[in-house]
Design an enzyme around this catalytic site. Structure first.
Site, PDB file in Angstrom:
ATOM      1  CB  THR A 179      -0.877   0.056   1.259  1.00  0.00           C
ATOM      2  OG1 THR A 179      -0.005   0.222   2.381  1.00  0.00           O
ATOM      3  CG2 THR A 179      -1.685  -1.198   1.429  1.00  0.00           C
ATOM      4  CD  GLU A 322      -4.659  -2.482   2.748  1.00  0.00           C
ATOM      5  OE1 GLU A 322      -5.079  -2.077   1.645  1.00  0.00           O
ATOM      6  OE2 GLU A 322      -4.042  -1.761   3.545  1.00  0.00           O
ATOM      7  CE  LYS A 432     -17.973  12.150  17.853  1.00  0.00           C
ATOM      8  NZ  LYS A 432     -17.719  11.053  18.739  1.00  0.00           N
ATOM      9  CD1 TRP A 437     -20.203  10.360  13.690  1.00  0.00           C
ATOM     10  CD2 TRP A 437     -18.067  10.904  13.324  1.00  0.00           C
ATOM     11  NE1 TRP A 437     -19.451   9.766  14.669  1.00  0.00           N
ATOM     12  CE2 TRP A 437     -18.131  10.077  14.479  1.00  0.00           C
ATOM     13  CE3 TRP A 437     -16.824  11.369  12.910  1.00  0.00           C
ATOM     14  CZ2 TRP A 437     -17.008   9.706  15.207  1.00  0.00           C
ATOM     15  CZ3 TRP A 437     -15.696  10.996  13.634  1.00  0.00           C
ATOM     16  CH2 TRP A 437     -15.789  10.183  14.769  1.00  0.00           C
TER      17      TRP A 437
HETATM   18  P1  ADP Z   1      -3.208   3.483  -2.076  1.00  0.00           P
HETATM   19  O1  ADP Z   1      -3.418   4.175  -0.761  1.00  0.00           O
HETATM   20  O2  ADP Z   1      -1.934   2.786  -2.260  1.00  0.00           O
HETATM   21  O3  ADP Z   1      -3.708   4.260  -3.253  1.00  0.00           O
HETATM   22  P2  ADP Z   1      -5.340   1.668  -2.505  1.00  0.00           P
HETATM   23  O4  ADP Z   1      -5.358   1.772  -3.967  1.00  0.00           O
HETATM   24  O5  ADP Z   1      -5.410   0.348  -1.876  1.00  0.00           O
HETATM   25  O6  ADP Z   1      -4.106   2.269  -1.914  1.00  0.00           O
HETATM   26  O7  ADP Z   1      -6.452   2.653  -1.956  1.00  0.00           O
HETATM   27  C1  ADP Z   1      -7.634   2.154  -1.448  1.00  0.00           C
HETATM   28  C2  ADP Z   1      -8.530   3.285  -1.003  1.00  0.00           C
HETATM   29  O8  ADP Z   1      -8.912   4.091  -2.115  1.00  0.00           O
HETATM   30  C3  ADP Z   1      -9.827   2.809  -0.416  1.00  0.00           C
HETATM   31  O9  ADP Z   1      -9.686   2.418   0.919  1.00  0.00           O
HETATM   32  C4  ADP Z   1     -10.707   4.033  -0.599  1.00  0.00           C
HETATM   33  O10 ADP Z   1     -10.505   4.982   0.428  1.00  0.00           O
HETATM   34  C5  ADP Z   1     -10.219   4.609  -1.894  1.00  0.00           C
HETATM   35  N1  ADP Z   1     -11.107   4.194  -2.986  1.00  0.00           N
HETATM   36  C6  ADP Z   1     -10.970   3.150  -3.815  1.00  0.00           C
HETATM   37  N2  ADP Z   1     -11.982   3.088  -4.695  1.00  0.00           N
HETATM   38  C7  ADP Z   1     -12.804   4.122  -4.417  1.00  0.00           C
HETATM   39  C8  ADP Z   1     -14.043   4.607  -4.967  1.00  0.00           C
HETATM   40  N3  ADP Z   1     -14.632   4.031  -6.011  1.00  0.00           N
HETATM   41  N4  ADP Z   1     -14.597   5.693  -4.397  1.00  0.00           N
HETATM   42  C9  ADP Z   1     -14.005   6.318  -3.359  1.00  0.00           C
HETATM   43  N5  ADP Z   1     -12.860   5.908  -2.804  1.00  0.00           N
HETATM   44  C10 ADP Z   1     -12.255   4.832  -3.316  1.00  0.00           C
END
Ligand code: ADP
Length: 534
Positions: A179, A322, A432, A437
């Site tokens: 990540t 993940e 918050k 929220w």
């Molecule tokens: P990195 O932080 O390496 O970019 P990821 O690609 O695993 O890691 O990021 C995942 C995160 O991206 C998710 O937990 C979410 O917050 C955000 N995300 C992924 N797809 C969407 C979506 N369609 N809409 C909004 N947020 C998204």
């Protein structure tokens, strides 16, 4: 008593065997950085991957060893996915956009032994080579003339491919992705053969990527990010034709989409935005797709509308490294055909429904033991479980799941009665105020709807009375002027009164992470001493 069916381990080499056998002549196109194009087939990908197995073995690579790539999308990269796992190795796709300290950390932490890379990333290799302590061998995919090192085609070309895949167990690891690490060091997610196979089988379904033997997919999502949404594995199941571009130039992408008869494409919202801008600036018609998949960040409404009006089905997907990464994908609901265009768009702005194999729940942000109703109203911390969801980070001592087996995604969302997920924020970013929220993301989206706003980010600032109050940071569009009052006026009809930010500040730019997402952590650090009056 055991059942009486055959043993057929869920190992990913079955995918490429199947693709070569059943879809052998189906071709793949690669547009290289230098503008040249090459063609491969599922059959040639398999035979090259077998040659790569021999080449890796000659370098001493054994079961479980990590084989890294630092590369864009192309057919040699695809060969390497199957070659690395076919040798019993663990494919580690490195994101070239990471910062130097992250690049150093992850290759050493992964203990990569071999690195396959694009010539375009030679400067990264030169800069990092001293710091990467475990990499013994470097192979360049597209060596320039006079290159002194090892070139990929020469490297595998020295072997005949007359070998078999190294035997592994379905629970053995096959791939490692990190990540980007918005806090602390990046963390590794170690996928296994079984999880990858199940994920691939879920990926082709009509309610997911909707692949069949006629599908032509141009994945803009890089092969180095979040396992490329599993596309290189899933595509093998139905014999998808891949159209790759090693450059992310919208002019090249639009031309390939038209010329190669692309039916499916997948990318983050900024990719689609760049395509729109190119089409508008040049008068090129926006290519029509059977399915446009958008994920990685929330797809804005105007983007969904434009693609849908252009006749493309839009699949809005959510997931994370993940989760392999598919969690939810948008697909038509049973009442789809009776809905108005606006109602359909409204559904697509949500992040889709869980694919079979994953389960979602939301829990109360104040009491994490309390599961929330799927009422389409209540936002909570989003948790997930399933066979391709992380249990423990690579080399971590402790599991990353709750006592009852759920992984906490760090996202905040609402589950609707029809099963759709609507993401509203990140647990670290939700604001918050007075015990209630406020979604920072909804404030940002509302602000971005203003025609003079280029980008906006909301963070919670400590407040003596309300605990936290939102402050909105805004980047104006080039050459445009707008006041804080005008922004407030724009927001007033769009959000609840108590959500309205206490201040609007104009900034030249908003910090981003290596994967292009707004970095609230950096924004908070920059405005750490910002204070609001009672
Ligand atoms: P990195 O932080 O390496 O970019 P990821 O690609 O695993 O890691 O990021 C995942 C995160 O991206 C998710 O937990 C979410 O917050 C955000 N995300 C992924 N797809 C969407 C979506 N369609 N809409 C909004 N947020 C998204």
């Amino acid at each position: 008593m055991l059942g009486a069916m055959q043993d057929w381990d869920l190992v990913v080499t079955h995918l490429i065997d199947h693709a070569a056998r059943e879809h052998g002549p189906r071709e793949h196109v690669t547009h290289w950085a230098d503008g040249t194009e090459t063609r491969a087939t599922w059959a040639s990908v398999r035979s090259d991957a077998l040659k790569m197995v021999q080449a890796l073995q000659a370098l001493g690579i054994r079961k479980g060893d990590r084989v890294a790539t630092l590369a864009m999308n192309h057919s040699r990269h695809l060969v390497s996915w199957y070659g690395a796992v076919g040798a019993g190795g663990v494919l580690h796709t490195i994101n070239p956009r990471l910062f130097d300290d992250q690049l150093e950390y992850i290759a050493n932490h992964a203990e990569d032994r071999v690195l396959l890379y694009d010539a375009a990333f030679q400067p990264i290799v030169d800069k990092m080579r001293e710091k990467w302590t475990t990499i013994e061998h470097y192979v360049c995919y597209d060596p320039p003339a006079g290159f002194a090192g090892l070139g990929f085609e020469d490297w595998i070309g020295a072997y005949d491919g007359d070998t078999s895949w190294v035997a592994v167990d379905e629970r053995d690891p096959c791939m490692l992705c990190y990540t980007s690490g918005t806090t602390g060091h990046p963390k590794g997610v170690l996928y296994e053969h079984r999880s990858t196979m199940l994920h691939a089988m879920a990926g082709v379904q009509p309610n997911s990527f909707d692949f069949d033997a006629r599908s032509v997919m141009l994945p803009v999502v890089p092969m180095f990010h979040a396992a490329s949404w599993g596309l290189p594995w899933a595509g093998a199941i139905t014999g998808v034709k891949f159209v790759y571009s090693a450059v992310n130039d919208p002019a090249v992408l639009c031309e390939l989409l038209e010329r190669e008869g692309v039916t499916h494409s997948a990318g983050v919202p900024t990719v689609w935005l760049a395509m729109f801008q190119h089409c508008d600036a040049t008068g090129t018609p926006l290519p029509k797709l059977q399915q446009a998949i958008i994920g990685g960040s929330a797809a804005p409404r105007f983007m969904i509308e434009r693609l849908m009006k252009n006749g493309s089905r839009v699949a809005h997907a959510w997931g994370m490294t993940e989760t392999s990464p598919i969690g939810t994908v948008g697909a038509p609901t049973p009442d789809w055909d009776s809905l108005s265009f606006e109602e359909q768009v409204e559904i697509v702005t949500r992040q889709g429904r869980p694919v079979f194999g994953v389960e979602l729940r939301t829990v109360d942000l104040d009491d994490w033991t309390k599961e929330l109703p799927r009422d389409g109203k209540t936002a909570g911390a989003l948790q997930i479980r399933g066979p391709w969801i992380i249990k423990r980070y690579f080399k971590a001592d402790e599991d990353a799941v709750t006592a009852d087996g759920w992984f906490d995604t760090g996202d905040v969302g609402i589950l609707h009665p029809d099963g759709t997920l609507q993401l509203t924020d990140r647990t670290k970013d939700v604001i918050k105020s007075g015990g209630e929220w406020i979604s920072s993301v909804e404030l940002e989206n509302a602000a971005c709807g203003h025609p003079k706003v280029a980008e906006a980010a909301a963070i919670g600032i400590p407040h003596p009375k309300w605990d936290e109050r939102p402050v909105l940071f805004v980047v104006k569009k080039a050459g445009q002027d707008v006041t804080a009052d005008e922004i407030m006026e724009h927001l007033t009809p769009l959000v609840a009164k108590w959500w309205l930010p206490d201040a609007v500040e104009f900034v030249d730019e908003i910090p981003h992470t290596a994967t292009g997402k707004i970095s609230k952590k950096d924004l908070r650090a920059r405005f750490g001493d910002y204070r609001l009056e009672a």
